[in-house]
Write a protein that holds these residues in place. Sequence first.
Motif, PDB file in Angstrom:
ATOM      1  N   ILE A  99      52.663  54.974  42.247  1.00 26.07           N
ATOM      2  CA  ILE A  99      51.602  55.645  43.045  1.00 26.07           C
ATOM      3  C   ILE A  99      50.338  54.809  42.967  1.00 26.07           C
ATOM      4  N   LEU A 100      49.632  54.327  44.145  1.00 23.78           N
ATOM      5  CA  LEU A 100      48.786  53.397  44.263  1.00 23.78           C
ATOM      6  C   LEU A 100      47.488  54.079  44.925  1.00 23.78           C
ATOM      7  N   ASN A 101      46.492  53.247  44.805  1.00 23.28           N
ATOM      8  CA  ASN A 101      45.239  53.977  45.183  1.00 23.28           C
ATOM      9  C   ASN A 101      44.223  53.084  46.102  1.00 23.28           C
ATOM     10  N   SER A 102      43.749  53.298  47.252  1.00 24.85           N
ATOM     11  CA  SER A 102      42.906  52.640  47.931  1.00 24.85           C
ATOM     12  C   SER A 102      41.525  52.240  47.337  1.00 24.85           C
ATOM     13  N   SER A 126      43.428  48.506  40.669  1.00 24.78           N
ATOM     14  CA  SER A 126      42.410  47.315  40.053  1.00 24.78           C
ATOM     15  C   SER A 126      41.529  48.001  38.665  1.00 24.78           C
ATOM     16  N   PRO A 127      41.101  47.189  37.832  1.00 31.13           N
ATOM     17  CA  PRO A 127      40.710  47.613  36.484  1.00 31.13           C
ATOM     18  C   PRO A 127      39.449  48.576  36.675  1.00 31.13           C
ATOM     19  N   HIS A 128      38.686  48.094  37.761  1.00 35.46           N
ATOM     20  CA  HIS A 128      37.342  49.171  38.085  1.00 35.46           C
ATOM     21  C   HIS A 128      38.149  50.494  38.526  1.00 35.46           C
ATOM     22  N   GLY A 129      38.909  50.276  39.432  1.00 33.90           N
ATOM     23  CA  GLY A 129      39.487  51.625  40.159  1.00 33.90           C
ATOM     24  C   GLY A 129      40.068  52.471  39.091  1.00 33.90           C
ATOM     25  N   ALA A 130      40.836  51.864  38.245  1.00 41.48           N
ATOM     26  CA  ALA A 130      41.636  52.394  37.180  1.00 41.48           C
ATOM     27  C   ALA A 130      40.678  53.429  36.178  1.00 41.48           C
ATOM     28  N   GLN A 131      39.536  52.542  35.984  1.00 42.68           N
ATOM     29  CA  GLN A 131      38.742  53.229  34.840  1.00 42.68           C
ATOM     30  C   GLN A 131      37.982  54.507  35.457  1.00 42.68           C
ATOM     31  N   VAL A 132      37.881  54.241  37.058  1.00 42.88           N
ATOM     32  CA  VAL A 132      37.175  55.838  37.494  1.00 42.88           C
ATOM     33  C   VAL A 132      38.473  56.681  37.589  1.00 42.88           C
ATOM     34  N   LEU A 133      39.531  56.321  37.727  1.00 43.50           N
ATOM     35  CA  LEU A 133      40.514  57.384  37.726  1.00 43.50           C
ATOM     36  C   LEU A 133      40.785  57.985  36.340  1.00 43.50           C
ATOM     37  N   ARG A 134      40.541  57.283  35.418  1.00 42.19           N
ATOM     38  CA  ARG A 134      40.477  57.764  33.791  1.00 42.19           C
ATOM     39  C   ARG A 134      39.256  58.758  33.617  1.00 42.19           C
ATOM     40  N   GLU A 161      46.611  48.633  34.878  1.00 36.70           N
ATOM     41  CA  GLU A 161      45.532  47.614  35.524  1.00 36.70           C
ATOM     42  C   GLU A 161      46.637  46.630  36.386  1.00 36.70           C
ATOM     43  N   VAL A 162      46.229  46.246  37.424  1.00 41.91           N
ATOM     44  CA  VAL A 162      46.758  45.280  38.171  1.00 41.91           C
ATOM     45  C   VAL A 162      45.762  44.025  38.366  1.00 41.91           C
ATOM     46  N   ALA A 163      46.245  42.956  38.710  1.00 43.63           N
ATOM     47  CA  ALA A 163      45.440  41.876  38.966  1.00 43.63           C
ATOM     48  C   ALA A 163      45.508  41.255  40.577  1.00 43.63           C
ATOM     49  N   ASP A 164      44.471  40.774  40.938  1.00 44.76           N
ATOM     50  CA  ASP A 164      44.173  40.375  42.197  1.00 44.76           C
ATOM     51  C   ASP A 164      45.552  39.511  42.654  1.00 44.76           C
ATOM     52  N   GLY A 165      46.369  39.616  43.753  1.00 40.64           N
ATOM     53  CA  GLY A 165      47.469  38.922  44.145  1.00 40.64           C
ATOM     54  C   GLY A 165      48.659  39.239  43.343  1.00 40.64           C
ATOM     55  N   GLU A 166      48.709  40.333  42.293  1.00 40.93           N
ATOM     56  CA  GLU A 166      49.870  40.625  41.758  1.00 40.93           C
ATOM     57  C   GLU A 166      50.799  41.292  42.665  1.00 40.93           C
ATOM     58  N   THR A 167      52.002  41.369  42.344  1.00 39.53           N
ATOM     59  CA  THR A 167      53.111  41.974  43.307  1.00 39.53           C
ATOM     60  C   THR A 167      53.965  42.993  42.288  1.00 39.53           C
ATOM     61  N   VAL A 175      55.052  45.355  46.353  1.00 38.57           N
ATOM     62  CA  VAL A 175      53.816  45.629  46.975  1.00 38.57           C
ATOM     63  C   VAL A 175      52.836  44.621  46.574  1.00 38.57           C
ATOM     64  N   THR A 176      52.089  43.980  47.277  1.00 42.24           N
ATOM     65  CA  THR A 176      51.034  43.247  46.742  1.00 42.24           C
ATOM     66  C   THR A 176      49.561  43.720  46.588  1.00 42.24           C
ATOM     67  N   VAL A 177      48.748  43.532  45.759  1.00 40.87           N
ATOM     68  CA  VAL A 177      47.513  43.687  45.435  1.00 40.87           C
ATOM     69  C   VAL A 177      46.490  42.898  45.984  1.00 40.87           C
TER      70      VAL A 177
END
Length: 305
Positions: A99-102, A126-134, A161-167, A175-177
Motif C-alpha cells: 500500500i502506497l500513499n500520495s 517517503s520518510p516525511h510521509g511515513a512519520q505523518v502516517l505513524r 521508508e523509501v528513497a527518491d528513485g527507489e523501485t 513501482v517507482t518512487v
Amino acid sequence: MPNTILTILGVALSLSTAAYPAFAQDAIKCTSCADWNKPTAPFNIHGNTYYVGTAGLSAILVTGPQGHVLLDGALPQSAPLIQKNIEALGFKMRDVKLILNSHAHFDHAGGIAALQKASGAVVAHSPHGAQVLRDGTPGKDDPQYDPNELFYVPKVAQVKEVADGETLSVGPLRVTVHYTPGHTPGGTTWTWQSCEQGKCLDMVYADSLTSISTDGFYYTGGANYPDRSASFRNTIAKVANLKCDIVIAAHPSATDAFAKAAAKTAQANPFIDPDGCRKLAAAAGKTLDARLQREREEKAKAAGG
C-alpha cells in the motif's frame, strides 16, 4: 538508494487478513467529506490498473500474479468502500501486498490503517510521509496545519521508508518512487507500467500539486520556516517531465477520470494522453504563480510598501 529494488514479498507484515471495516469513531467530518466519500463502481484504466476509489478520492489498484499494489486509502470511512470495489473486480483483499500513499492528509491516508489490517500489506512512503502516517496527523511544517482544526486518523504503526528513485517490487510489478514535495513536505508521486494486448504504457499517479494552505502560511517563507517556492516549482517540473502515457491524480476530478471512464471503449481509451502530465503541471504552475504573486503583494502591504 536510487534505482534499487525492494522485494515486498517475503517481508509482508504478519497482520490479520480478516475484513476490517472502518470504525465509526474514526470517521472524519469535513465540508466535502460526504461528497468525496460517495460510493462509485470500480473501473479499468488500462491493462492491470483499476480505479477502486470513491466519487471524490482516488484509490488505484495495480494487479499482478504474485500480489497487488494499492495506491491511497482516502478517508477512514472510505476503507470499506475501497475493499468492496477491489472484491467487486474479482480480486481478494489479502492479495494486496503493498500500500502506497500520495500524501499523508486525512483524505488520502485516512483509510490506510484499516486497509493494511484487512490485507496484511506493507505500507511504504517517503520518510516525511511515513512519520505523518505513524503520528496520525500532520505536523507544523505542513502548509495546511491548523492548531485549531487538527484532523487525526488511525495511525499506521509500521511504515517502510523509501528513497527518491527507489523501485518497489511485488512479483513482476515495479513501482517507482518520485519525491514531489509542495502540497505537503512528504508528497510522493508513483510510476509503473501497465500492459494490455502487448501495449505497455507508462502510468503516473501524481500527488496533489495544488498550492493551498491555511491562512497565514506563505510558500515564499515566513518567520519560522524557509521559502518553499523553488522546491514546489521543481516538483511541478518533475511531474511535467515524467514518462507519462496516462496520469491519474489523487483527486479524480483533477484529471477528469470519470468522464474518461464513461467515454472509454474497446477501440478508444481517453485516459491515454502523452501530454497529460504536462497539462496537469502547467495548470498547477499557473495556480502557483498566482499564489506567489498574491503572497508578495500581501507581504508588501503588511510592510507598508
